[in-house]
Design a protein around this motif. Sequence first.
Motif, PDB file in Angstrom:
ATOM      1  N   PRO A 182      30.974  35.437  39.334  1.00 42.97           N
ATOM      2  CA  PRO A 182      31.110  36.839  39.744  1.00 42.97           C
ATOM      3  C   PRO A 182      32.140  37.025  40.858  1.00 42.97           C
ATOM      4  N   LEU A 183      32.236  36.055  41.756  1.00 43.46           N
ATOM      5  CA  LEU A 183      33.205  36.158  42.845  1.00 43.46           C
ATOM      6  C   LEU A 183      34.636  36.103  42.309  1.00 43.46           C
ATOM      7  N   LEU A 184      34.900  35.200  41.377  1.00 45.10           N
ATOM      8  CA  LEU A 184      36.225  35.085  40.777  1.00 45.10           C
ATOM      9  C   LEU A 184      36.562  36.342  39.984  1.00 45.10           C
ATOM     10  N   ALA A 185      35.605  36.889  39.262  1.00 47.58           N
ATOM     11  CA  ALA A 185      35.816  38.130  38.516  1.00 47.58           C
ATOM     12  C   ALA A 185      36.151  39.281  39.457  1.00 47.58           C
ATOM     13  N   LEU A 186      35.474  39.361  40.577  1.00 53.66           N
ATOM     14  CA  LEU A 186      35.737  40.403  41.562  1.00 53.66           C
ATOM     15  C   LEU A 186      37.128  40.264  42.165  1.00 53.66           C
TER      16      LEU A 186
END
Length: 145
Positions: free
Chosen positions: A3-7
């Motif tokens: 989720p952090l990379l997607a954000l």
Amino acid sequence: MSPLLALVLLVAIVLVATVVGVLLRRGDGRARTVRAGALTPDQLALPPSAFGERATIVQFSTELCAKCPATRRLLAGIAGGRDGVVHVDVDLTHRPDLAQRFHVLQTPTTLMLDEHGVPRARIAGAPARSTVADELDRIEGTIHA
């Protein structure tokens, strides 16, 4: 994908899109000098008397252009207030060949021609009154120099 990379990717995409949009908008409505051969009224499918004695403002528009009617009124008003200056509106809806020939990617696009039909400036997007007036002053100064 975490989720952090997607954000991070989403924020980067939004940032890049914003920068590109701002850069594209910066040139909208600004005059650029043009170096091209002279145009004749017949190249635009106009009568021989369509060009002005001192300058001609050629507006390329389309039927579905939201900014074109206001631009048409502006340019016609400016041309009407100057001796020897004519405003010509060319509808690209019926003349897509001209859009390709003059590399018109957006409407309205305005070409400012001198007394010989030579393009001196090109304005992509809706121009400001002061921009058009400044370009006409420059063209008329070039004509009389």
